[in-house]
Design an enzyme around this catalytic site. Structure first.
Site, PDB file in Angstrom:
ATOM      1  N   TYR A  74      10.297 -15.920  18.257  1.00 41.98           N
ATOM      2  CA  TYR A  74      10.089 -16.629  17.265  1.00 41.98           C
ATOM      3  C   TYR A  74      11.336 -16.799  16.101  1.00 41.98           C
ATOM      4  O   TYR A  74      11.185 -17.649  15.353  1.00 41.98           O
ATOM      5  CB  TYR A  74       8.763 -16.374  16.575  1.00 41.98           C
ATOM      6  CG  TYR A  74       7.574 -16.365  17.218  1.00 41.98           C
ATOM      7  CD1 TYR A  74       7.277 -17.461  18.067  1.00 41.98           C
ATOM      8  CD2 TYR A  74       6.804 -15.092  17.695  1.00 41.98           C
ATOM      9  CE1 TYR A  74       6.123 -17.424  18.903  1.00 41.98           C
ATOM     10  CE2 TYR A  74       5.850 -15.179  18.490  1.00 41.98           C
ATOM     11  CZ  TYR A  74       5.550 -16.247  19.124  1.00 41.98           C
ATOM     12  OH  TYR A  74       4.312 -16.334  20.010  1.00 41.98           O
ATOM     13  N   HIS A 104       5.514 -26.330  17.759  1.00 45.21           N
ATOM     14  CA  HIS A 104       5.743 -25.085  18.155  1.00 45.21           C
ATOM     15  C   HIS A 104       7.119 -24.334  18.030  1.00 45.21           C
ATOM     16  O   HIS A 104       7.987 -25.235  18.332  1.00 45.21           O
ATOM     17  CB  HIS A 104       5.064 -24.721  19.449  1.00 45.21           C
ATOM     18  CG  HIS A 104       3.769 -25.183  19.721  1.00 45.21           C
ATOM     19  ND1 HIS A 104       2.695 -24.249  19.371  1.00 45.21           N
ATOM     20  CD2 HIS A 104       3.009 -26.225  20.182  1.00 45.21           C
ATOM     21  CE1 HIS A 104       1.548 -24.852  19.735  1.00 45.21           C
ATOM     22  NE2 HIS A 104       1.695 -25.930  20.271  1.00 45.21           N
TER      23      HIS A 104
HETATM   24  O1  CA2 Z   1       5.670 -21.132  19.545  1.00 44.28           O
HETATM   25  C1  CA2 Z   1       4.666 -21.261  18.565  1.00 44.28           C
HETATM   26  O2  CA2 Z   1       5.015 -21.571  17.558  1.00 44.28           O
HETATM   27  C2  CA2 Z   1       3.364 -20.962  19.073  1.00 44.28           C
HETATM   28  O3  CA2 Z   1       2.328 -21.627  18.572  1.00 44.28           O
HETATM   29  C3  CA2 Z   1       3.211 -19.297  18.475  1.00 44.28           C
HETATM   30  C4  CA2 Z   1       1.682 -18.915  18.764  1.00 44.28           C
HETATM   31  C5  CA2 Z   1       1.701 -18.816  20.093  1.00 44.28           C
HETATM   32  O4  CA2 Z   1       0.150 -18.317  20.419  1.00 44.28           O
HETATM   33  C6  CA2 Z   1       1.546 -20.024  20.672  1.00 44.28           C
HETATM   34  O5  CA2 Z   1       1.374 -20.342  22.081  1.00 44.28           O
HETATM   35  C7  CA2 Z   1       2.947 -20.810  20.322  1.00 44.28           C
HETATM   36  C8  CA2 Z   1       1.775 -17.210  17.991  1.00 44.28           C
HETATM   37  C9  CA2 Z   1       2.202 -17.256  16.736  1.00 44.28           C
HETATM   38  C10 CA2 Z   1       2.369 -15.644  16.503  1.00 44.28           C
HETATM   39  O6  CA2 Z   1       3.251 -15.439  15.197  1.00 44.28           O
HETATM   40  C11 CA2 Z   1       3.889 -14.339  15.410  1.00 44.28           C
HETATM   41  C12 CA2 Z   1       4.928 -14.525  14.238  1.00 44.28           C
HETATM   42  C13 CA2 Z   1       5.856 -13.367  14.130  1.00 44.28           C
HETATM   43  C14 CA2 Z   1       5.422 -12.296  15.078  1.00 44.28           C
HETATM   44  C15 CA2 Z   1       4.391 -12.347  15.736  1.00 44.28           C
HETATM   45  C16 CA2 Z   1       3.691 -13.269  16.168  1.00 44.28           C
END
Ligand code: CA2
Length: 145
Positions: free
Chosen positions: A24, A101
């Site tokens: 991310y 995303h």
């Molecule tokens: O890629 C993206 O922006 C997502 O929306 C992120 C989601 C995931 O479930 C989607 O499939 C794609 C997950 C967000 C989790 O955010 C975090 C941020 C920092 C550390 C861990 C998780």
């Protein structure tokens, strides 16, 4: 003054820059807010930038955007893959919806390949890290009345 673009982020995105930077990125959500504000400003627009870990809160903000916003940019995070209720809320909008995303979910696990939110979105920006938000805001600026 035109209405703001609502930029909404779903669960766990408050942890950006703290965990899983390899997926991310290293920018925090506050960094992204600043980028979005600047990008919207280039088009004479303002933003309302919010994040919640709670499905109902996100739905309340989508409903608020019905009357108070000119467009919605939404990174629904995990709720994109699960929430019919969020889809239902987005489908009530008469303003443009841009899904966003950080990663490219289509290139990840099977369960990420589709989102309910896509059914209500004009378009989708994914895979460009923080830049996905900037591009989504730019798209929303172009679409909004
Ligand atoms: O890629 C993206 O922006 C997502 O929306 C992120 C989601 C995931 O479930 C989607 O499939 C794609 C997950 C967000 C989790 O955010 C975090 C941020 C920092 C550390 C861990 C998780």
């Amino acid at each position: 003054m035109s209405k703001p673009i609502y930029v909404l982020s779903g669960p766990n995105l408050n942890l950006l820059g703290v965990r899983e930077p390899e997926i991310y990125g290293r920018q925090t959500l506050e960094d992204i807010r600043v980028l979005c504000e600047a990008r919207a400003g280039q088009f004479g627009r303002t933003i309302v930038f919010r994040q919640s870990n709670h499905e109902g809160q996100l739905i309340d903000w989508v409903q608020e955007a019905r009357t108070e916003g000119c467009a919605v940019v939404i990174n629904p995070a995990g709720y994109g893959h699960t929430s019919v209720a969020l889809l239902d809320a987005l489908k009530t909008l008469a303003i443009p919806v841009v899904e966003c995303h950080l990663s490219n979910p289509a290139a990840r696990e099977d369960f990420r390949r589709s989102t309910y939110v896509s059914l209500a979105a004009t378009g989708l920006v994914s895979g460009f890290g923080a830049k996905s938000y900037e591009l989504a805001v730019e798209a929303a600026c172009g679409l909004a009345a």
